[in-house]
Scaffold this motif. Structure first.
Motif, PDB file in Angstrom:
ATOM      1  N   VAL A  78       0.861  -1.188   0.000  1.00 36.52           N
ATOM      2  CA  VAL A  78       0.000   0.000   0.000  1.00 36.52           C
ATOM      3  C   VAL A  78       0.901   1.242   0.000  1.00 36.52           C
ATOM      4  CG1 VAL A  78      -1.710   1.309   1.317  1.00 36.52           C
ATOM      5  CG2 VAL A  78      -1.843  -1.187   1.239  1.00 36.52           C
ATOM      6  N   PRO A  79       0.706   2.150  -0.965  1.00 27.99           N
ATOM      7  CA  PRO A  79       1.546   3.354  -0.988  1.00 27.99           C
ATOM      8  C   PRO A  79       1.205   4.297   0.160  1.00 27.99           C
ATOM      9  CG  PRO A  79      -0.134   3.475  -2.696  1.00 27.99           C
ATOM     10  CD  PRO A  79      -0.256   2.113  -2.055  1.00 27.99           C
ATOM     11  N   ILE A  80       2.214   5.014   0.631  1.00 34.76           N
ATOM     12  CA  ILE A  80       2.012   6.015   1.671  1.00 34.76           C
ATOM     13  C   ILE A  80       2.609   7.330   1.188  1.00 34.76           C
ATOM     14  CG2 ILE A  80       2.016   4.366   3.582  1.00 34.76           C
ATOM     15  CD1 ILE A  80       4.911   5.280   4.128  1.00 34.76           C
ATOM     16  N   GLU A  81       2.205   8.402   1.823  1.00 36.37           N
ATOM     17  CA  GLU A  81       2.766   9.706   1.490  1.00 36.37           C
ATOM     18  C   GLU A  81       3.767  10.111   2.558  1.00 36.37           C
ATOM     19  OE1 GLU A  81       0.937  14.069   1.534  1.00 36.37           O
ATOM     20  OE2 GLU A  81       0.251  12.859  -0.165  1.00 36.37           O
ATOM     21  N   ILE A  82       4.955  10.497   2.121  1.00 41.81           N
ATOM     22  CA  ILE A  82       5.996  10.971   3.019  1.00 41.81           C
ATOM     23  C   ILE A  82       6.145  12.472   2.798  1.00 41.81           C
ATOM     24  CG2 ILE A  82       8.456  10.886   3.584  1.00 41.81           C
ATOM     25  CD1 ILE A  82       8.418   7.949   2.701  1.00 41.81           C
ATOM     26  N   THR A  83       6.094  13.221   3.872  1.00 48.11           N
ATOM     27  CA  THR A  83       6.274  14.668   3.804  1.00 48.11           C
ATOM     28  C   THR A  83       7.707  14.993   4.202  1.00 48.11           C
ATOM     29  OG1 THR A  83       3.971  15.046   4.392  1.00 48.11           O
ATOM     30  CG2 THR A  83       5.483  16.882   4.731  1.00 48.11           C
ATOM     31  N   VAL A  84       8.373  15.814   3.401  1.00 50.24           N
ATOM     32  CA  VAL A  84       9.736  16.233   3.687  1.00 50.24           C
ATOM     33  C   VAL A  84       9.680  17.677   4.185  1.00 50.24           C
ATOM     34  CG1 VAL A  84      12.041  16.622   2.748  1.00 50.24           C
ATOM     35  CG2 VAL A  84      10.665  14.698   1.927  1.00 50.24           C
ATOM     36  N   SER A  85      10.138  17.888   5.402  1.00 56.02           N
ATOM     37  CA  SER A  85      10.115  19.222   6.008  1.00 56.02           C
ATOM     38  C   SER A  85      11.496  19.853   5.907  1.00 56.02           C
ATOM     39  CB  SER A  85       9.695  19.123   7.480  1.00 56.02           C
ATOM     40  OG  SER A  85       9.780  20.393   8.086  1.00 56.02           O
ATOM     41  N   VAL A  86      11.561  20.996   5.237  1.00 59.39           N
ATOM     42  CA  VAL A  86      12.837  21.702   5.102  1.00 59.39           C
ATOM     43  C   VAL A  86      12.983  22.798   6.145  1.00 59.39           C
ATOM     44  CG1 VAL A  86      13.072  21.208   2.646  1.00 59.39           C
ATOM     45  CG2 VAL A  86      11.944  23.302   3.379  1.00 59.39           C
ATOM     46  N   GLY A  87      11.921  23.114   6.861  1.00 59.08           N
ATOM     47  CA  GLY A  87      11.997  24.135   7.902  1.00 59.08           C
ATOM     48  C   GLY A  87      10.646  24.756   8.168  1.00 59.08           C
ATOM     49  N   LYS A  88      10.636  25.665   9.135  1.00 63.45           N
ATOM     50  CA  LYS A  88       9.403  26.354   9.508  1.00 63.45           C
ATOM     51  C   LYS A  88       9.649  27.848   9.500  1.00 63.45           C
ATOM     52  CE  LYS A  88       7.797  22.640  12.467  1.00 63.45           C
ATOM     53  NZ  LYS A  88       7.517  22.213  13.822  1.00 63.45           N
ATOM     54  N   ALA A  89       8.589  28.593   9.207  1.00 66.05           N
ATOM     55  CA  ALA A  89       8.616  30.051   9.296  1.00 66.05           C
ATOM     56  C   ALA A  89       7.545  30.467  10.297  1.00 66.05           C
ATOM     57  CB  ALA A  89       8.351  30.667   7.932  1.00 66.05           C
ATOM     58  N   ARG A  90       7.792  31.526  11.009  1.00 65.01           N
ATOM     59  CA  ARG A  90       6.829  32.005  12.006  1.00 65.01           C
ATOM     60  C   ARG A  90       6.594  33.509  11.831  1.00 65.01           C
ATOM     61  NH1 ARG A  90       9.922  28.092  14.295  1.00 65.01           N
ATOM     62  NH2 ARG A  90       8.803  26.330  15.149  1.00 65.01           N
ATOM     63  N   ASP A  97      13.669  28.558   9.551  1.00 65.98           N
ATOM     64  CA  ASP A  97      14.486  28.396  10.752  1.00 65.98           C
ATOM     65  C   ASP A  97      15.672  27.454  10.551  1.00 65.98           C
ATOM     66  OD1 ASP A  97      13.078  26.040  10.556  1.00 65.98           O
ATOM     67  OD2 ASP A  97      12.426  26.002  12.646  1.00 65.98           O
ATOM     68  N   ARG A  98      15.979  27.131   9.305  1.00 65.94           N
ATOM     69  CA  ARG A  98      17.093  26.218   9.025  1.00 65.94           C
ATOM     70  C   ARG A  98      17.974  26.779   7.928  1.00 65.94           C
ATOM     71  NH1 ARG A  98      14.300  20.402   9.009  1.00 65.94           N
ATOM     72  NH2 ARG A  98      13.448  20.476  11.107  1.00 65.94           N
ATOM     73  N   ARG A  99      19.166  26.202   7.840  1.00 62.91           N
ATOM     74  CA  ARG A  99      20.117  26.590   6.806  1.00 62.91           C
ATOM     75  C   ARG A  99      20.053  25.580   5.663  1.00 62.91           C
ATOM     76  NH1 ARG A  99      23.015  30.624   8.094  1.00 62.91           N
ATOM     77  NH2 ARG A  99      24.763  30.120   6.742  1.00 62.91           N
ATOM     78  N   VAL A 100      20.598  25.961   4.531  1.00 60.27           N
ATOM     79  CA  VAL A 100      20.545  25.121   3.322  1.00 60.27           C
ATOM     80  C   VAL A 100      21.171  23.752   3.559  1.00 60.27           C
ATOM     81  CG1 VAL A 100      21.415  24.906   0.955  1.00 60.27           C
ATOM     82  CG2 VAL A 100      20.450  27.071   1.737  1.00 60.27           C
ATOM     83  N   ASP A 101      22.253  23.679   4.312  1.00 60.41           N
ATOM     84  CA  ASP A 101      22.948  22.406   4.526  1.00 60.41           C
ATOM     85  C   ASP A 101      22.400  21.585   5.683  1.00 60.41           C
ATOM     86  OD1 ASP A 101      24.622  22.895   2.394  1.00 60.41           O
ATOM     87  OD2 ASP A 101      26.133  23.889   3.623  1.00 60.41           O
ATOM     88  N   ASP A 102      21.404  22.097   6.401  1.00 58.71           N
ATOM     89  CA  ASP A 102      20.818  21.342   7.515  1.00 58.71           C
ATOM     90  C   ASP A 102      20.040  20.132   6.998  1.00 58.71           C
ATOM     91  OD1 ASP A 102      21.833  23.175   9.303  1.00 58.71           O
ATOM     92  OD2 ASP A 102      19.919  24.156   9.704  1.00 58.71           O
ATOM     93  N   ALA A 103      19.939  19.132   7.843  1.00 60.24           N
ATOM     94  CA  ALA A 103      19.169  17.938   7.492  1.00 60.24           C
ATOM     95  C   ALA A 103      17.688  18.289   7.362  1.00 60.24           C
ATOM     96  CB  ALA A 103      19.354  16.866   8.563  1.00 60.24           C
ATOM     97  N   VAL A 104      17.012  17.580   6.467  1.00 57.32           N
ATOM     98  CA  VAL A 104      15.558  17.694   6.349  1.00 57.32           C
ATOM     99  C   VAL A 104      14.949  16.533   7.118  1.00 57.32           C
ATOM    100  CG1 VAL A 104      15.633  18.888   4.130  1.00 57.32           C
ATOM    101  CG2 VAL A 104      15.512  16.391   4.166  1.00 57.32           C
ATOM    102  N   GLU A 105      13.677  16.669   7.470  1.00 59.00           N
ATOM    103  CA  GLU A 105      13.006  15.619   8.237  1.00 59.00           C
ATOM    104  C   GLU A 105      11.909  14.996   7.384  1.00 59.00           C
ATOM    105  OE1 GLU A 105      11.834  17.927  11.642  1.00 59.00           O
ATOM    106  OE2 GLU A 105      13.690  17.405  12.697  1.00 59.00           O
ATOM    107  N   LEU A 106      11.780  13.674   7.461  1.00 59.36           N
ATOM    108  CA  LEU A 106      10.771  12.936   6.717  1.00 59.36           C
ATOM    109  C   LEU A 106       9.708  12.455   7.697  1.00 59.36           C
ATOM    110  CD1 LEU A 106      13.607  12.608   5.197  1.00 59.36           C
ATOM    111  CD2 LEU A 106      12.425  10.834   3.928  1.00 59.36           C
ATOM    112  N   TYR A 107       8.451  12.712   7.358  1.00 59.67           N
ATOM    113  CA  TYR A 107       7.326  12.369   8.220  1.00 59.67           C
ATOM    114  C   TYR A 107       6.311  11.516   7.465  1.00 59.67           C
ATOM    115  CZ  TYR A 107       8.745  16.056  11.480  1.00 59.67           C
ATOM    116  OH  TYR A 107       9.422  16.827  12.378  1.00 59.67           O
ATOM    117  N   VAL A 108       5.697  10.595   8.183  1.00 62.07           N
ATOM    118  CA  VAL A 108       4.469   9.932   7.747  1.00 62.07           C
ATOM    119  C   VAL A 108       3.436  10.395   8.753  1.00 62.07           C
ATOM    120  CG1 VAL A 108       3.241   7.761   7.465  1.00 62.07           C
ATOM    121  CG2 VAL A 108       5.609   7.953   6.686  1.00 62.07           C
ATOM    122  N   GLY A 109       2.508  11.201   8.292  1.00 58.22           N
ATOM    123  CA  GLY A 109       1.575  11.849   9.205  1.00 58.22           C
ATOM    124  C   GLY A 109       2.357  12.764  10.121  1.00 58.22           C
ATOM    125  N   GLU A 110       2.174  12.604  11.413  1.00 58.12           N
ATOM    126  CA  GLU A 110       2.889  13.416  12.400  1.00 58.12           C
ATOM    127  C   GLU A 110       4.153  12.728  12.917  1.00 58.12           C
ATOM    128  OE1 GLU A 110       1.944  16.556  13.471  1.00 58.12           O
ATOM    129  OE2 GLU A 110       0.466  16.447  11.853  1.00 58.12           O
TER     130      GLU A 110
END
Length: 98
Positions: free
Chosen positions: A22-34, A52-65
């Motif tokens: 079953v396919p799932i959707e993965i969200t890639v977060s590059v940062g947040k703005a406030r 809130d991140r720099r270009v070379d910072d790691a990104v985060e991968l999420y499934v849902g939350e």
């Protein structure tokens, strides 16, 4: 997060699990703005939203939350030149499920 080898570990029951295809959707977060709401309302074409991140910072991968991995953004070459991808550098322990 524990797998830094870049390998894809498989577990014996993976092929027997009816949900494994079953396919799932993965969200890639590059940062947040406030921004303040007043600044958000002023956004227009060509506006720059500072994250809130720099270009070379790691990104985060999420499934849902749920955070499932971290990685680095890459640009593919060859036939897929310009396509963006993520090289996984850390993987969360998913033994307890998503």
């Amino acid at each position: 997060m524990d797998d830094k080898n870049g390998g894809n570990e498989t577990y014996p029951n993976d092929l027997q699990n009816p949900f494994s295809s079953v396919p799932i959707e993965i969200t890639v977060s590059v940062g947040k703005a406030r921004p303040l709401i007043r600044d958000l309302l002023k956004l227009g074409k060509n506006a720059v939203l500072i994250l809130d991140r720099r270009v070379d910072d790691a990104v985060e991968l999420y499934v849902g939350e749920r955070l499932i991995a971290r990685g680095q953004l890459e640009e593919l070459e060859g036939d897929q030149h310009g396509q963006i991808a993520v090289r996984v550098t850390e993987v969360a322990n998913l033994q307890d499920g998503l």
